[in-house]
Design an enzyme around this catalytic site. Sequence first.
Site, PDB file in Angstrom:
ATOM      1  N   GLY A 161       0.820  -1.203   0.000  1.00 16.72           N
ATOM      2  CA  GLY A 161       0.000   0.000   0.000  1.00 16.72           C
ATOM      3  C   GLY A 161       0.854   1.252   0.000  1.00 16.72           C
ATOM      4  CB  CYS A 181      -0.036   2.093  17.569  1.00 16.60           C
ATOM      5  SG  CYS A 181      -1.513   2.350  18.563  1.00 16.60           S
ATOM      6  CE  LYS A 212       2.029   6.196  20.625  1.00 20.27           C
ATOM      7  NZ  LYS A 212       2.545   5.025  21.385  1.00 20.27           N
TER       8      LYS A 212
END
Length: 213
Positions: free
Chosen positions: A32, A39, A42
């Site tokens: 993609g 999440c 980070k």
Amino acid sequence: ADLSEKVGANVQEVARGIGLDNRIGTKFLHAGPGFGGSCFPKDTKALIKIAQDYDVNLRIVESVLAVNENRKRAMARKVSQALGGSLRGKTIAVLGLTFKPDTDDMRDAPSIPLVTGLLDMGAKVKAFDPVGMEQAKSELPSITYCEDAYSCAQGADAIVIVTEWVQFRALDLDRLRAIMAQPVVVDLRNIYPPEEMAAAGFAYESVGRSSEA
């Protein structure tokens, strides 16, 4: 995905083969426009920071983040190539803005660098997302927000599918072709089979697959 495109392979078949190893599995092997959300970006950045604090070199994790950022920027160039190498004055319809379906989360969404890149190349951008447009407006204030996929596609030189919302998996292809300025689709989530899009009269580009596959 990039290598698959170059050598004429199908990244979905490659991923299926890799996933046969049960230590890996198939769940997270979808090609993609890059990962986003609150999440994974980070956590990987935090892991790198901890490693730097303790003088440990995590080259694999650093490379993952670098490749992901490069991939997000490269998607705008992919759209440009689908339209002959120039986006100046072209209208691009972006379907999906959130980093994944079934959320309004725009944090680190691949749509942000994609749209920014399209604008930098001189394109006019229209967008539709089922739930994420209010959140997107603060990140992407200089684009036109539309009420549905078809008003977004109206007069567009290309459609770019960015988020795999279920609504985008069953679009009326004949209706789209009739209302677009050019029948060009860049499917960054590999939702549609290339042969189906060709039969419907579209110039179609996806990720990690030949457009003739």
